[in-house]
Design a protein around this motif. Structure first.
Motif, PDB file in Angstrom:
ATOM      1  N   ARG A  58     -55.538  15.393   0.225  1.00 17.75           N
ATOM      2  CA  ARG A  58     -55.074  16.894   0.121  1.00 17.75           C
ATOM      3  C   ARG A  58     -55.909  17.687  -0.778  1.00 17.75           C
ATOM      4  O   ARG A  58     -56.223  17.332  -1.923  1.00 17.75           O
ATOM      5  CB  ARG A  58     -53.463  16.718  -0.519  1.00 17.75           C
ATOM      6  N   VAL A 114     -50.772   9.966  14.518  1.00 17.44           N
ATOM      7  CA  VAL A 114     -50.370   9.267  13.231  1.00 17.44           C
ATOM      8  C   VAL A 114     -49.024   9.870  13.013  1.00 17.44           C
ATOM      9  O   VAL A 114     -48.014   8.749  12.600  1.00 17.44           O
ATOM     10  CB  VAL A 114     -51.314   9.592  12.103  1.00 17.44           C
ATOM     11  N   ARG A 115     -48.349  10.815  13.243  1.00 21.31           N
ATOM     12  CA  ARG A 115     -47.281  11.162  13.065  1.00 21.31           C
ATOM     13  C   ARG A 115     -46.264  10.350  13.921  1.00 21.31           C
ATOM     14  O   ARG A 115     -45.129  10.014  13.786  1.00 21.31           O
ATOM     15  CB  ARG A 115     -46.956  12.722  13.380  1.00 21.31           C
ATOM     16  N   ALA A 116     -46.703  10.256  15.412  1.00 19.24           N
ATOM     17  CA  ALA A 116     -45.965   9.592  16.284  1.00 19.24           C
ATOM     18  C   ALA A 116     -45.641   8.183  16.034  1.00 19.24           C
ATOM     19  O   ALA A 116     -44.750   7.486  16.171  1.00 19.24           O
ATOM     20  CB  ALA A 116     -46.540   9.982  17.696  1.00 19.24           C
ATOM     21  N   GLU A 117     -46.936   7.367  15.398  1.00 22.10           N
ATOM     22  CA  GLU A 117     -46.834   6.032  15.038  1.00 22.10           C
ATOM     23  C   GLU A 117     -45.875   6.055  13.624  1.00 22.10           C
ATOM     24  O   GLU A 117     -44.971   5.177  13.709  1.00 22.10           O
ATOM     25  CB  GLU A 117     -48.331   5.527  14.719  1.00 22.10           C
ATOM     26  N   ALA A 118     -46.048   6.760  12.736  1.00 22.04           N
ATOM     27  CA  ALA A 118     -44.986   6.655  11.673  1.00 22.04           C
ATOM     28  C   ALA A 118     -43.519   7.024  12.162  1.00 22.04           C
ATOM     29  O   ALA A 118     -42.923   6.014  11.817  1.00 22.04           O
ATOM     30  CB  ALA A 118     -45.419   7.676  10.803  1.00 22.04           C
ATOM     31  N   ASP A 119     -43.306   7.775  12.936  1.00 24.51           N
ATOM     32  CA  ASP A 119     -42.075   7.987  13.389  1.00 24.51           C
ATOM     33  C   ASP A 119     -41.623   6.844  14.257  1.00 24.51           C
ATOM     34  O   ASP A 119     -40.179   6.441  14.191  1.00 24.51           O
ATOM     35  CB  ASP A 119     -41.976   9.343  14.548  1.00 24.51           C
ATOM     36  N   LYS A 120     -42.146   6.234  14.868  1.00 26.60           N
ATOM     37  CA  LYS A 120     -41.933   4.859  15.652  1.00 26.60           C
ATOM     38  C   LYS A 120     -41.661   3.887  14.776  1.00 26.60           C
ATOM     39  O   LYS A 120     -40.803   3.109  14.947  1.00 26.60           O
ATOM     40  CB  LYS A 120     -42.993   4.806  16.860  1.00 26.60           C
ATOM     41  N   ALA A 157     -53.679  14.027  13.390  1.00 27.26           N
ATOM     42  CA  ALA A 157     -52.620  13.947  12.776  1.00 27.26           C
ATOM     43  C   ALA A 157     -51.045  13.980  14.268  1.00 27.26           C
ATOM     44  O   ALA A 157     -50.301  13.162  13.438  1.00 27.26           O
ATOM     45  CB  ALA A 157     -52.305  15.335  12.298  1.00 27.26           C
ATOM     46  N   PRO A 158     -51.206  14.229  15.251  1.00 27.58           N
ATOM     47  CA  PRO A 158     -50.041  14.115  16.110  1.00 27.58           C
ATOM     48  C   PRO A 158     -49.800  12.547  16.388  1.00 27.58           C
ATOM     49  O   PRO A 158     -48.760  12.235  16.353  1.00 27.58           O
ATOM     50  CB  PRO A 158     -50.594  14.979  17.322  1.00 27.58           C
TER      51      PRO A 158
END
Length: 129
Positions: A68, A111-117, A108-109
């Motif tokens: 970041r 990785v976000r979907a994997e994290a949400d799962k 990013a989309p």
């Protein structure tokens, strides 16, 4: 790996890239792949969904990340280098030979979907770092 496979293996999930040669040599018997679609390395092996485990999809992935606050011009240069590498025919061939799918564009989309799962599953399991 050969010594490991010489022993009894009741069940394992591992990388198709690692296990494909042992599958082809009949040293292991694959039941299914965990990905949403069949593998290019093992096209005759069904997905878990096709084998009767509806909706299951899991795969490994690698992502290039920057800390970041990394300056935009550095992020842009890295992104450009990745796009250039992914467009190279030899890189594409090597990835294809290894059974690796290239995810073009921003990760990013995905990785976000994997994290949400997976995060709710990890939390429910009581797993801790």
């Amino acid at each position: 790996m050969t010594d490991f496979l010489a022993g009894r293996i009741d069940f394992m999930i591992d990388s198709q890239t690692l296990l494909a040669p042992f599958t082809r040599d009949n040293q292991v018997r694959p039941l299914a792949v965990t990905t949403a679609r069949r593998s290019r390395l093992l096209p005759d092996i069904p997905t878990l969904d096709q084998a009767g485990v509806p909706g299951y999809s899991a795969s490994s992935f690698q992502v290039l990340l920057a800390p970041r606050g990394t300056p935009g011009e550095i992020v842009a240069a890295l992104a450009s280098a990745v796009v250039e590498a992914q467009a190279d025919a030899e890189v594409q061939r090597r990835f294809a030979d290894a059974g690796v799918d290239i995810l073009a564009g921003a990760a990013a989309p995905f990785v976000r979907a994997e994290a949400d799962k997976w995060l709710p599953i990890l939390r429910a399991s009581g797993a801790r770092p």
